[in-house]
Design an enzyme around this catalytic site. Structure first.
Site, PDB file in Angstrom:
ATOM      1  CE  LYS A   1       8.734   6.452 -18.309  1.00 18.61           C
ATOM      2  NZ  LYS A   1      10.000   7.115 -18.930  1.00 18.61           N
TER       3      LYS A   1
ATOM      4  CG  ASP B   1      14.929   9.008 -21.161  1.00 21.59           C
ATOM      5  OD1 ASP B   1      14.443   8.026 -21.506  1.00 21.59           O
ATOM      6  OD2 ASP B   1      16.142   8.900 -20.914  1.00 21.59           O
TER       7      ASP B   1
ATOM      8  CG  PHE C   1       6.360   0.167 -16.153  1.00 21.35           C
ATOM      9  CD1 PHE C   1       5.968   0.942 -15.237  1.00 21.35           C
ATOM     10  CD2 PHE C   1       7.493   0.623 -16.721  1.00 21.35           C
ATOM     11  CE1 PHE C   1       6.375   2.496 -14.984  1.00 21.35           C
ATOM     12  CE2 PHE C   1       8.087   1.890 -16.400  1.00 21.35           C
ATOM     13  CZ  PHE C   1       7.412   2.683 -15.427  1.00 21.35           C
ATOM     14  N   GLY C   2       8.488  -2.521 -16.431  1.00 21.67           N
ATOM     15  CA  GLY C   2      10.063  -2.536 -16.457  1.00 21.67           C
ATOM     16  C   GLY C   2      10.594  -3.519 -15.434  1.00 21.67           C
ATOM     17  CE1 TYR C   3      16.133  -4.230 -16.359  1.00 14.10           C
ATOM     18  CE2 TYR C   3      15.015  -1.914 -16.779  1.00 14.10           C
ATOM     19  CZ  TYR C   3      15.914  -3.141 -17.318  1.00 14.10           C
ATOM     20  OH  TYR C   3      16.752  -3.021 -18.348  1.00 14.10           O
ATOM     21  CG  ASP C   4       8.187  -1.367 -11.222  1.00 12.83           C
ATOM     22  OD1 ASP C   4       9.263  -0.554 -10.840  1.00 12.83           O
ATOM     23  OD2 ASP C   4       7.019  -0.935 -11.497  1.00 12.83           O
TER      24      ASP C   4
ATOM     25  CE  LYS D   1       7.380   2.673 -10.034  1.00 14.02           C
ATOM     26  NZ  LYS D   1       7.326   1.965 -11.336  1.00 14.02           N
TER      27      LYS D   1
ATOM     28  CG  HIS E   1      12.345   6.835 -10.304  1.00 17.22           C
ATOM     29  ND1 HIS E   1      11.595   5.818  -9.643  1.00 17.22           N
ATOM     30  CD2 HIS E   1      12.313   6.704 -11.644  1.00 17.22           C
ATOM     31  CE1 HIS E   1      11.401   4.851 -10.700  1.00 17.22           C
ATOM     32  NE2 HIS E   1      11.774   5.221 -11.804  1.00 17.22           N
ATOM     33  NE  ARG E   2       8.351   7.906 -14.366  1.00 16.07           N
ATOM     34  CZ  ARG E   2       8.602   6.270 -14.077  1.00 16.07           C
ATOM     35  NH1 ARG E   2       7.794   5.626 -13.293  1.00 16.07           N
ATOM     36  NH2 ARG E   2       9.523   6.046 -14.541  1.00 16.07           N
TER      37      ARG E   2
HETATM   38  P1  IMP Z   1      12.060   5.253 -20.814  1.00 15.74           P
HETATM   39  O1  IMP Z   1      12.285   6.452 -19.706  1.00 15.74           O
HETATM   40  O2  IMP Z   1      10.469   4.931 -21.031  1.00 15.74           O
HETATM   41  O3  IMP Z   1      12.923   4.938 -21.743  1.00 15.74           O
HETATM   42  O4  IMP Z   1      12.320   3.862 -19.808  1.00 15.74           O
HETATM   43  C1  IMP Z   1      13.716   3.242 -19.667  1.00 15.74           C
HETATM   44  C2  IMP Z   1      13.756   1.875 -19.044  1.00 15.74           C
HETATM   45  O5  IMP Z   1      13.747   2.048 -17.692  1.00 15.74           O
HETATM   46  C3  IMP Z   1      12.522   1.201 -19.467  1.00 15.74           C
HETATM   47  O6  IMP Z   1      12.940  -0.235 -19.821  1.00 15.74           O
HETATM   48  C4  IMP Z   1      11.688   1.083 -18.082  1.00 15.74           C
HETATM   49  O7  IMP Z   1      11.207  -0.334 -18.010  1.00 15.74           O
HETATM   50  C5  IMP Z   1      12.911   1.317 -17.202  1.00 15.74           C
HETATM   51  N1  IMP Z   1      11.984   1.954 -16.090  1.00 15.74           N
HETATM   52  C6  IMP Z   1      11.870   3.420 -16.174  1.00 15.74           C
HETATM   53  N2  IMP Z   1      11.268   3.629 -15.001  1.00 15.74           N
HETATM   54  C7  IMP Z   1      10.978   2.498 -14.334  1.00 15.74           C
HETATM   55  C8  IMP Z   1      10.361   2.167 -12.989  1.00 15.74           C
HETATM   56  O8  IMP Z   1       9.586   2.979 -12.408  1.00 15.74           O
HETATM   57  N3  IMP Z   1       9.946   0.925 -12.826  1.00 15.74           N
HETATM   58  C9  IMP Z   1      10.839   0.145 -13.427  1.00 15.74           C
HETATM   59  N4  IMP Z   1      11.461   0.188 -14.717  1.00 15.74           N
HETATM   60  C10 IMP Z   1      11.537   1.508 -15.022  1.00 15.74           C
END
Ligand code: IMP
Length: 195
Positions: free
Chosen positions: A12, A70, A151-154, A174, A179-180
């Site tokens: 982020k 968030d 990262f995450g669900y990418d 991206k 969304h960000r």
């Molecule tokens: P948080 O906002 O840091 O609490 O993220 C919440 C969850 O959503 C985490 O598991 C992130 O990996 C996932 N997440 C949030 N934004 C993204 C993104 O841009 N790509 C992939 N996963 C996301």
């Protein structure tokens, strides 16, 4: 002008650094490496509650203006889950890999894989003023993880109109559609007026 990024997620931080103006335009973005702050428990039931809590607590602790955000993944076939609980989908102290594995398990055999990322960003100004903005990215969940950026669900999220996952498309693309980005662009227009 100084703005502290109220997140501990390096993915982020990188996205915000790419999308917000830099010091050449008079905005000095600070991270937890510059100004230390305590971790904030994300125990709210909504993105909005969590983002406001993070921005306000970090702002009050440090005395800086703070941007916090968030986000989560909402899957139609799972009635919007995991939503605000996306980070802990596979349990407390989960990892991205375990969350993705659980998601693919729950969607095994499911045809309708429509999903969206939702982000709520909060700008906390040291004057005490708050600004809340929301962004969304529509797409679908792939059958297997592909790609290694992000990262995450990418690795399993395929944006609408694409065949590749966000992890395959890479940060440049991206950051053009995410969304960000939507949140940060909305926040950006306010920053110079209010900071
Ligand atoms: P948080 O906002 O840091 O609490 O993220 C919440 C969850 O959503 C985490 O598991 C992130 O990996 C996932 N997440 C949030 N934004 C993204 C993104 O841009 N790509 C992939 N996963 C996301």
């Amino acid at each position: 002008m100084e703005l502290l990024l109220g997140t501990t997620n390096p993915g982020k931080v990188e996205e915000a650094q790419n999308l917000l103006p830099g010091s050449d335009q008079g905005l000095n973005l600070l991270t937890r490496e510059d100004i230390s702050f305590s971790s904030v428990e994300e125990d709210g039931l909504t993105y909005r509650a969590n983002a406001i809590k993070k921005a306000c607590e970090i702002g009050k602790e440090t005395g800086f203006s703070v941007f916090s955000e968030d986000a989560g993944l909402e899957v139609d076939a799972l009635d919007g889950r995991p939503g605000p609980f996306s980070a802990r989908f596979a349990g407390e102290d989960s990892t991205d890999e375990r969350n993705v594995a659980k998601l693919l398990e729950e969607l095994d055999g499911v045809e309708d894989r429509a999903a969206r990322f939702v982000s709520v960003g909060v700008l906390y100004l040291s004057s005490g003023r708050l600004l809340v903005r929301r962004g969304k990215l529509r797409g679908r969940i792939g059958k297997i993880p592909r790609g290694d950026s992000g990262f995450g669900y990418d690795p399993v999220f395929i944006p609408r109109g694409c065949e590749k996952t966000l992890a395959q498309l890479g940060p440049k693309i991206k950051n053009r559609i995410s969304h960000r980005r939507e949140v940060l662009l909305k926040i950006k227009t306010q920053i110079f007026q209010d900071l």
